[in-house]
Write an enzyme that holds these catalytic residues in place. Sequence first.
Site, PDB file in Angstrom:
ATOM      1  N   LYS A   1       3.996  59.758  34.337  1.00  0.00           N
ATOM      2  CA  LYS A   1       4.189  59.097  35.635  1.00  0.00           C
ATOM      3  C   LYS A   1       2.999  58.189  35.952  1.00  0.00           C
ATOM      4  O   LYS A   1       3.180  57.046  36.384  1.00  0.00           O
ATOM      5  CB  LYS A   1       4.382  60.156  36.743  1.00  0.00           C
ATOM      6  CG  LYS A   1       5.732  60.884  36.645  1.00  0.00           C
ATOM      7  CD  LYS A   1       5.849  62.088  37.565  1.00  0.00           C
ATOM      8  CE  LYS A   1       7.168  62.824  37.301  1.00  0.00           C
ATOM      9  NZ  LYS A   1       7.355  64.033  38.131  1.00  0.00           N
TER      10      LYS A   1
ATOM     11  N   GLN B   1       4.004  68.120  41.806  1.00  0.00           N
ATOM     12  CA  GLN B   1       4.708  68.429  40.563  1.00  0.00           C
ATOM     13  C   GLN B   1       5.109  69.907  40.555  1.00  0.00           C
ATOM     14  O   GLN B   1       4.290  70.787  40.810  1.00  0.00           O
ATOM     15  CB  GLN B   1       3.821  68.100  39.350  1.00  0.00           C
ATOM     16  CG  GLN B   1       4.504  68.273  38.004  1.00  0.00           C
ATOM     17  CD  GLN B   1       5.663  67.319  37.758  1.00  0.00           C
ATOM     18  OE1 GLN B   1       5.688  66.197  38.269  1.00  0.00           O
ATOM     19  NE2 GLN B   1       6.640  67.746  36.983  1.00  0.00           N
TER      20      GLN B   1
ATOM     21  N   ASP C   1      10.046  62.101  45.965  1.00  0.00           N
ATOM     22  CA  ASP C   1      10.890  62.963  45.132  1.00  0.00           C
ATOM     23  C   ASP C   1      12.225  63.247  45.816  1.00  0.00           C
ATOM     24  O   ASP C   1      13.154  63.749  45.179  1.00  0.00           O
ATOM     25  CB  ASP C   1      10.191  64.311  44.887  1.00  0.00           C
ATOM     26  CG  ASP C   1       9.606  64.442  43.486  1.00  0.00           C
ATOM     27  OD1 ASP C   1      10.105  63.755  42.582  1.00  0.00           O
ATOM     28  OD2 ASP C   1       8.674  65.236  43.318  1.00  0.00           O
TER      29      ASP C   1
HETATM   30  N1  GUN Z   1       9.552  69.233  37.910  1.00  0.00           N
HETATM   31  C1  GUN Z   1      10.657  68.945  37.184  1.00  0.00           C
HETATM   32  N2  GUN Z   1      11.252  67.832  37.650  1.00  0.00           N
HETATM   33  C2  GUN Z   1      10.511  67.414  38.697  1.00  0.00           C
HETATM   34  C3  GUN Z   1      10.612  66.314  39.591  1.00  0.00           C
HETATM   35  O1  GUN Z   1      11.518  65.487  39.545  1.00  0.00           O
HETATM   36  N3  GUN Z   1       9.640  66.217  40.533  1.00  0.00           N
HETATM   37  C4  GUN Z   1       8.636  67.115  40.631  1.00  0.00           C
HETATM   38  N4  GUN Z   1       7.746  66.946  41.595  1.00  0.00           N
HETATM   39  N5  GUN Z   1       8.510  68.148  39.833  1.00  0.00           N
HETATM   40  C5  GUN Z   1       9.443  68.291  38.861  1.00  0.00           C
END
Ligand code: GUN
Length: 292
Positions: A51, A95, A118
Amino acid sequence: MIIDGKLISLQIQDEIAIEVNKIKSNGGKLPHLAAILVGNDGASETYVAAKVKACEKVGFKSTLVRMPSTTTEQELLEKVNELNADADLDGYIVQLPIPKHINEHKIIEAIAPEKDVDGFHAQNVGRMALNLPTYLPATPYGIMQLLERYKIETVGKHCVVIGRSHIVGSPMSILMARNTNPGNCTVTLCHSRTPDLKEFTLKADILIVALGKPEFVTADMVKEGVVIIDVGITRVTSDKTKTGFKLVGDVKYDEVAAKASYITPVPGGVGPMTIASLLKNTLKASRREVYF
Ligand code: GUN
């Protein structure tokens, strides 16, 4: 036809980079995304690194906030409040997963909805269900982009979703049923308590599989011409690769691909799209398109 998520993700990143250049040449403020990473879960490290790298590539500002696995709920809440108040920051993510001793729900609800790129906050989930402007969660948003850009007809189709997680299955079922394009499907949401899953999968025009069981869907479970969206991604050991492992989806690819009109491969299908979605949401946040 193979749905090339890697290619579409790169196209979207190019589109975003063009927008960033316009912002720059107008003397505007660069979009700024932050990620909070608590502990050192291997997969999370990889995702967050990807990311941050994608932010650099398109010209966003990014901030990685690392916190130890011993972080208390109170400490994480304080960090969330700090990021909520940071005027330079357009959006951020925490995350997941976070350590078990911290209440995930409590953390997500503490994120300012206008910075929740998100799309996990209850307010944004509600807005999604009501078809109001919001941030769509990354994986479902990515799947919608794939369906749209491959011009896959969804109106009036029967979409079967396997898995009811808050980050994929549940939002996907809502999006496919909405009066939007893509959308307008008749949706069946199947999960671990569904008896005789095959009865449903055989009726699917579009099958979205997000249950996390490698090669679970086999050719005998789908009809000819089905559209397959495979969200699964599991590391399994393999003696055919140098690393000793490979990534496999929830669908037995070769045999199901032979019957499918469209199929997403693993890797290179849905996975790369999640990054593109997060960047799109961050651009929206920096433009105050959702909350203003
Ligand atoms: N863990 C797995 N997928 C995601 C996501 O799309 N966002 C976040 N913050 N954590 C994750």
